[in-house]
Design a protein around this motif. Structure first.
Motif, PDB file in Angstrom:
ATOM      1  N   ILE A  98       5.634  -3.599   0.970  1.00 55.57           N
ATOM      2  CA  ILE A  98       5.385  -5.007   0.634  1.00 55.57           C
ATOM      3  C   ILE A  98       5.166  -5.809   1.913  1.00 55.57           C
ATOM      4  CG2 ILE A  98       7.810  -5.727   0.652  1.00 55.57           C
ATOM      5  CD1 ILE A  98       5.129  -6.874  -1.916  1.00 55.57           C
ATOM      6  N   ASP A  99       4.278  -6.753   1.817  1.00 56.09           N
ATOM      7  CA  ASP A  99       4.028  -7.710   2.887  1.00 56.09           C
ATOM      8  C   ASP A  99       3.903  -9.065   2.229  1.00 56.09           C
ATOM      9  OD1 ASP A  99       3.422  -8.572   5.543  1.00 56.09           O
ATOM     10  OD2 ASP A  99       1.301  -8.637   5.026  1.00 56.09           O
ATOM     11  N   ASN A 120       0.811  -1.219   0.000  1.00 58.33           N
ATOM     12  CA  ASN A 120       0.000   0.000   0.000  1.00 58.33           C
ATOM     13  C   ASN A 120       0.848   1.275   0.000  1.00 58.33           C
ATOM     14  OD1 ASN A 120       0.672   0.145   2.794  1.00 58.33           O
ATOM     15  ND2 ASN A 120      -1.305   1.076   3.262  1.00 58.33           N
ATOM     16  N   LEU A 121       2.134   1.161  -0.290  1.00 59.47           N
ATOM     17  CA  LEU A 121       2.999   2.341  -0.393  1.00 59.47           C
ATOM     18  C   LEU A 121       3.791   2.276  -1.698  1.00 59.47           C
ATOM     19  CD1 LEU A 121       4.548   2.778   3.174  1.00 59.47           C
ATOM     20  CD2 LEU A 121       2.698   4.096   2.136  1.00 59.47           C
ATOM     21  N   GLY A 122       4.007   3.431  -2.296  1.00 58.59           N
ATOM     22  CA  GLY A 122       4.792   3.491  -3.522  1.00 58.59           C
ATOM     23  C   GLY A 122       4.014   2.944  -4.704  1.00 58.59           C
ATOM     24  N   LEU A 145      10.317 -18.592   5.132  1.00 60.83           N
ATOM     25  CA  LEU A 145      10.119 -17.427   5.997  1.00 60.83           C
ATOM     26  C   LEU A 145      11.327 -16.492   5.936  1.00 60.83           C
ATOM     27  CD1 LEU A 145       8.424 -15.932   8.157  1.00 60.83           C
ATOM     28  CD2 LEU A 145       9.650 -17.298   9.874  1.00 60.83           C
ATOM     29  N   LYS A 146      12.522 -17.045   6.093  1.00 63.88           N
ATOM     30  CA  LYS A 146      13.731 -16.211   6.075  1.00 63.88           C
ATOM     31  C   LYS A 146      13.901 -15.510   4.733  1.00 63.88           C
ATOM     32  CE  LYS A 146      16.186 -18.584   9.679  1.00 63.88           C
ATOM     33  NZ  LYS A 146      17.403 -18.459  10.395  1.00 63.88           N
ATOM     34  N   ALA A 147      13.647 -16.223   3.645  1.00 57.90           N
ATOM     35  CA  ALA A 147      13.795 -15.631   2.309  1.00 57.90           C
ATOM     36  C   ALA A 147      12.780 -14.518   2.083  1.00 57.90           C
ATOM     37  CB  ALA A 147      13.646 -16.711   1.236  1.00 57.90           C
ATOM     38  N   THR A 148      11.529 -14.740   2.491  1.00 64.17           N
ATOM     39  CA  THR A 148      10.504 -13.715   2.252  1.00 64.17           C
ATOM     40  C   THR A 148      10.714 -12.501   3.151  1.00 64.17           C
ATOM     41  OG1 THR A 148       8.925 -14.874   3.711  1.00 64.17           O
ATOM     42  CG2 THR A 148       8.783 -15.320   1.334  1.00 64.17           C
ATOM     43  N   GLN A 149      11.179 -12.709   4.360  1.00 64.14           N
ATOM     44  CA  GLN A 149      11.475 -11.575   5.235  1.00 64.14           C
ATOM     45  C   GLN A 149      12.630 -10.741   4.677  1.00 64.14           C
ATOM     46  OE1 GLN A 149      12.016 -13.514   9.052  1.00 64.14           O
ATOM     47  NE2 GLN A 149       9.894 -13.091   9.651  1.00 64.14           N
ATOM     48  N   GLY A 177      12.009  -2.438   1.082  1.00 70.38           N
ATOM     49  CA  GLY A 177      11.678  -1.254   1.866  1.00 70.38           C
ATOM     50  C   GLY A 177      10.830  -1.465   3.086  1.00 70.38           C
ATOM     51  N   ARG A 178      10.544  -2.707   3.442  1.00 71.13           N
ATOM     52  CA  ARG A 178       9.762  -2.963   4.646  1.00 71.13           C
ATOM     53  C   ARG A 178      10.619  -2.648   5.851  1.00 71.13           C
ATOM     54  NH1 ARG A 178       5.207  -6.576   6.120  1.00 71.13           N
ATOM     55  NH2 ARG A 178       4.758  -5.853   8.203  1.00 71.13           N
TER      56      ARG A 178
END
Length: 145
Positions: free
Chosen positions: A106-107, A12-14, A71-75, A82-83
């Motif tokens: 991004i999430d 929801n940003l950029g 999980l580690k890769a997506t984080q 930019g999260r």
């Protein structure tokens, strides 16, 4: 062994659509082949107030990674795009705890991983709140086997 992992994506940003495209490209490089992708839908923020609507979608990825590796890769991808901070949502918290959510470029959430159930403090599969969220269930049902 090949595993099937469904990932929920939101921005929801950029440039929201570009953020999601970049995330999918990085997931394809680092997690595994993206074999299905839902349409993107625009939704109001969930769990907090914001003037910035979300674009949301779901992808299906074939991976050899473990849930922890996914999980580690997506984080890491979230941070690179930019999260600033991702809050771990504990299953006992309610949507009234709006301070846990904020605007973000991004999430990426692990929704499902094969038929596996994981209940660890920082990793819960299936995602504990996905059935309460139309922005997850609509795109998930679009591409789910």
């Amino acid at each position: 062994m090949i595993h099937h992992v469904y990932l929920g994506l939101g921005s929801n940003l950029g440039d929201r659509e570009e953020n999601i495209k970049r995330a999918i490209a990085l997931i394809h490089e680092r997690v595994g082949e993206v074999v299905r992708q839902s349409s993107l839908i625009e939704t109001d923020p969930w769990g907090f107030e914001s003037d910035h609507p979300f674009l949301n979608g779901v992808i299906l990825c074939e991976t050899v990674c473990t849930p922890r590796q996914v999980l580690k890769a997506t984080q890491k991808i979230e941070r690179e795009l930019g999260r600033k901070k991702k809050t771990t949502l504990l299953s006992h918290l309610s949507p009234l705890t709006s301070h846990l959510y904020s605007d973000r470029p991004i999430d990426i959430d692990i929704l499902l991983y094969d038929d596996l159930t994981v209940n660890e403090p920082d990793l819960k599969i299936p995602h504990p709140l996905m059935h309460e969220r139309d922005f997850v269930m609509i795109p998930l049902n679009e591409i789910r086997y």
